[in-house]
Design a protein around this motif. Structure first.
Motif, PDB file in Angstrom:
ATOM      1  N   ASN A  84      13.501  93.256   6.554  1.00  0.00           N
ATOM      2  CA  ASN A  84      14.675  92.917   6.163  1.00  0.00           C
ATOM      3  C   ASN A  84      14.620  91.207   6.001  1.00  0.00           C
ATOM      4  O   ASN A  84      14.571  90.733   6.886  1.00  0.00           O
ATOM      5  CB  ASN A  84      15.683  93.678   6.463  1.00  0.00           C
ATOM      6  CG  ASN A  84      15.299  95.256   4.650  1.00  0.00           C
ATOM      7  OD1 ASN A  84      14.507  95.110   4.121  1.00  0.00           O
ATOM      8  ND2 ASN A  84      15.572  96.003   5.165  1.00  0.00           N
ATOM      9  N   LYS A  85      15.459  90.622   5.405  1.00  0.00           N
ATOM     10  CA  LYS A  85      16.306  89.766   5.768  1.00  0.00           C
ATOM     11  C   LYS A  85      17.590  89.828   5.895  1.00  0.00           C
ATOM     12  O   LYS A  85      18.794  90.360   5.263  1.00  0.00           O
ATOM     13  CB  LYS A  85      15.801  88.738   4.259  1.00  0.00           C
ATOM     14  CG  LYS A  85      14.466  88.539   4.499  1.00  0.00           C
ATOM     15  CD  LYS A  85      14.200  87.536   2.964  1.00  0.00           C
ATOM     16  CE  LYS A  85      12.731  86.925   2.360  1.00  0.00           C
ATOM     17  NZ  LYS A  85      12.571  86.879   1.250  1.00  0.00           N
ATOM     18  N   SER A  86      17.976  88.838   6.685  1.00  0.00           N
ATOM     19  CA  SER A  86      19.537  88.862   6.860  1.00  0.00           C
ATOM     20  C   SER A  86      19.658  87.289   6.701  1.00  0.00           C
ATOM     21  O   SER A  86      18.963  86.144   7.152  1.00  0.00           O
ATOM     22  CB  SER A  86      19.503  89.421   8.083  1.00  0.00           C
ATOM     23  OG  SER A  86      21.721  89.528   8.246  1.00  0.00           O
ATOM     24  N   LEU A  87      21.697  87.086   5.988  1.00  0.00           N
ATOM     25  CA  LEU A  87      21.721  85.565   6.754  1.00  0.00           C
ATOM     26  C   LEU A  87      21.415  84.995   8.031  1.00  0.00           C
ATOM     27  O   LEU A  87      22.037  85.186   9.359  1.00  0.00           O
ATOM     28  CB  LEU A  87      23.255  85.201   6.138  1.00  0.00           C
ATOM     29  CG  LEU A  87      23.816  83.618   6.540  1.00  0.00           C
ATOM     30  CD1 LEU A  87      23.144  83.188   5.331  1.00  0.00           C
ATOM     31  CD2 LEU A  87      25.193  84.143   6.400  1.00  0.00           C
ATOM     32  N   LEU A  88      20.897  83.390   8.150  1.00  0.00           N
ATOM     33  CA  LEU A  88      21.180  82.692   9.458  1.00  0.00           C
ATOM     34  C   LEU A  88      22.142  81.664   9.212  1.00  0.00           C
ATOM     35  O   LEU A  88      22.357  81.354   7.821  1.00  0.00           O
ATOM     36  CB  LEU A  88      19.749  82.609   9.038  1.00  0.00           C
ATOM     37  CG  LEU A  88      18.331  83.121   9.276  1.00  0.00           C
ATOM     38  CD1 LEU A  88      17.613  82.532   9.762  1.00  0.00           C
ATOM     39  CD2 LEU A  88      18.372  83.742  11.222  1.00  0.00           C
ATOM     40  N   ILE A  89      22.575  81.454  10.489  1.00  0.00           N
ATOM     41  CA  ILE A  89      23.552  80.447  10.582  1.00  0.00           C
ATOM     42  C   ILE A  89      22.709  79.123  11.394  1.00  0.00           C
ATOM     43  O   ILE A  89      21.971  79.104  11.842  1.00  0.00           O
ATOM     44  CB  ILE A  89      24.974  80.400  11.595  1.00  0.00           C
ATOM     45  CG1 ILE A  89      25.374  81.853  11.343  1.00  0.00           C
ATOM     46  CG2 ILE A  89      25.725  78.929  11.916  1.00  0.00           C
ATOM     47  CD1 ILE A  89      25.565  81.311   9.703  1.00  0.00           C
ATOM     48  N   SER A  90      22.595  77.681  10.580  1.00  0.00           N
ATOM     49  CA  SER A  90      21.577  76.500  10.684  1.00  0.00           C
ATOM     50  C   SER A  90      22.547  75.852  11.381  1.00  0.00           C
ATOM     51  O   SER A  90      23.486  74.781  11.143  1.00  0.00           O
ATOM     52  CB  SER A  90      20.828  76.337   9.621  1.00  0.00           C
ATOM     53  OG  SER A  90      19.719  75.037   9.297  1.00  0.00           O
ATOM     54  N   GLY A  91      21.454  74.919  12.508  1.00  0.00           N
ATOM     55  CA  GLY A  91      21.744  74.233  12.590  1.00  0.00           C
ATOM     56  C   GLY A  91      20.258  72.376  11.887  1.00  0.00           C
ATOM     57  O   GLY A  91      20.958  71.746  12.609  1.00  0.00           O
ATOM     58  N   GLY A  92      20.071  72.959  11.360  1.00  0.00           N
ATOM     59  CA  GLY A  92      19.510  71.816  10.614  1.00  0.00           C
ATOM     60  C   GLY A  92      18.130  72.686   9.764  1.00  0.00           C
ATOM     61  O   GLY A  92      17.459  73.577  11.291  1.00  0.00           O
ATOM     62  N   GLU A  93      17.899  72.300   8.762  1.00  0.00           N
ATOM     63  CA  GLU A  93      16.375  72.219   7.761  1.00  0.00           C
ATOM     64  C   GLU A  93      15.839  71.002   8.399  1.00  0.00           C
ATOM     65  O   GLU A  93      16.663  70.578   7.484  1.00  0.00           O
ATOM     66  CB  GLU A  93      16.672  72.955   7.352  1.00  0.00           C
ATOM     67  CG  GLU A  93      17.781  74.441   6.523  1.00  0.00           C
ATOM     68  CD  GLU A  93      17.684  75.183   5.426  1.00  0.00           C
ATOM     69  OE1 GLU A  93      17.826  75.726   4.857  1.00  0.00           O
ATOM     70  OE2 GLU A  93      17.322  74.129   3.885  1.00  0.00           O
TER      71      GLU A  93
END
Length: 333
Positions: A123-132
């Motif tokens: 499954n998928k879940s939200l990520l908190i990003s430090g940059g894409e």
């Protein structure tokens, strides 16, 4: 004779009235005849334009050895040209480097680069990003490969000043619909999840090490102990997952963007379907599409309740430029 003429005029008027009523009824029976509904290609073109706007182009010469490039946002790309290969062979001469950096929800939406990470259960879940980030190297239009790590030095001030030591490195996989899923880079060549923090406070920097081109993200899973639910979203008639999208902005998490990536053809509803959205979450649900080379969008401010359907009508939408849409998303709390 006058009576006959009068009768003919009356009949003509009656016929015209019938024709008028038939035409009017026909218009009422087809209320969407003149309503603009975009194609999948038109929405895809908007996204491609947004990505091209963000793409930075660099060149460097292999003969100059180890090379460092500073980007518009202050990220430093460091690469050893001796590690570059063309069809397995060393290269000489000039290298072309394409680069994209995304740190905010507005640009995530316009490029369709949400932060949904793949969990161990599939499954998928939200990520908190430090940059894409997107990095790619070519020479003369031919794709290059790399056989040793390159480095990104990413100021933590762009996302979370001081950094987050639970961050790790993720690789972006784009499916046939153009949606991206982030998969954790468990085989990173330098270990420690491929990410280190150096420094403190505003001057702290993430160092990310990886040895392949494409999409890379410095992330961690969003953590919330509240009970979770699945929500649904209903969009205006004529819109579906081909020509529109639904995203969720978690309030207070501007560098993260959830995506309702499933669409049920029978119910005509979008769904997150993984059951990972916290009940009681304060957020903004965002509908986007295309209209005449501009963005069509609407935003709903909601507090998540269990198993709710959130509906959008065409009357709630606005047509804006790319810059205006980015500003509207980035202005959310």
């Amino acid at each position: 004779m006058k009576k006959i003429l009068k009768h003919q005029k009356t009949m003509q008027g009656f016929i015209y009235l019938i024709l008028f009523l038939l035409i009017s009824c026909n218009d009422d029976d087809n209320p969407t005849t003149n309503v603009y509904v975009p194609t999948a290609a038109e929405l895809s073109s908007l996204r491609d334009d947004a990505l091209e706007t963000l793409t930075q182009h660099f060149q460097f010469d292999v003969e100059n050895g180890y090379t460092s490039i500073i980007t518009e946002k202050g990220v430093t790309i460091s690469i050893d040209p001796n590690c570059l290969r063309l069809n397995g062979n060393s290269v000489t001469g000039t290298i072309d480097l394409d680069y994209v950096e995304i740190f905010d929800g507005g640009n995530m939406i316009t490029t369709n680069k949400s932060t949904m990470g793949l969990m161990n259960d599939g499954n998928k879940s939200l990520l908190i990003s430090g940059g894409e980030f997107y990095i790619n190297a070519t020479q003369g239009g031919q794709q290059l490969s790399i056989n040793c790590p390159m480095t990104l030095a990413i100021p933590t001030s762009l996302t979370t000043p001081g950094g987050d030591n639970t961050m790790s490195l993720w690789n972006g996989v784009i499916d046939e619909n153009g949606n991206i899923t982030w998969e954790e880079d468990t085989a990173n060549p330098v270990g420690n999840e491929g990410v280190f923090i150096e420094g403190q406070g505003e001057t702290a920097v993430y160092y990310a090490y990886f040895d392949s081109f494409g999409w890379t993200n410095v992330d961690r899973f969003y953590n919330d102990s509240r009970p979770k639910t699945t929500i649904l979203a209903d969009v205006p008639d004529g819109y579906n997952n081909d020509n529109s999208a639904i995203y969720i902005h978690y309030d207070g998490e501007g560098n993260a963007l959830a995506h309702l990536d499933r669409y049920d053809e029978e119910t005509e509803l979008f769904s997150e379907h993984y059951g990972q959205i916290p009940i009681g979450l304060e957020c903004h649900i965002i509908f986007v599409s295309e209209q005449n080379d501009n963005w069509l969008y609407a935003i709903k401010e909601v507090t998540i309740t269990a198993n709710t359907v959130y509906s959008f009508s065409i009357s709630e939408t606005s047509v804006v430029t790319e810059e205006q849409l980015i500003d509207a998303i980035n202005a959310l709390p």
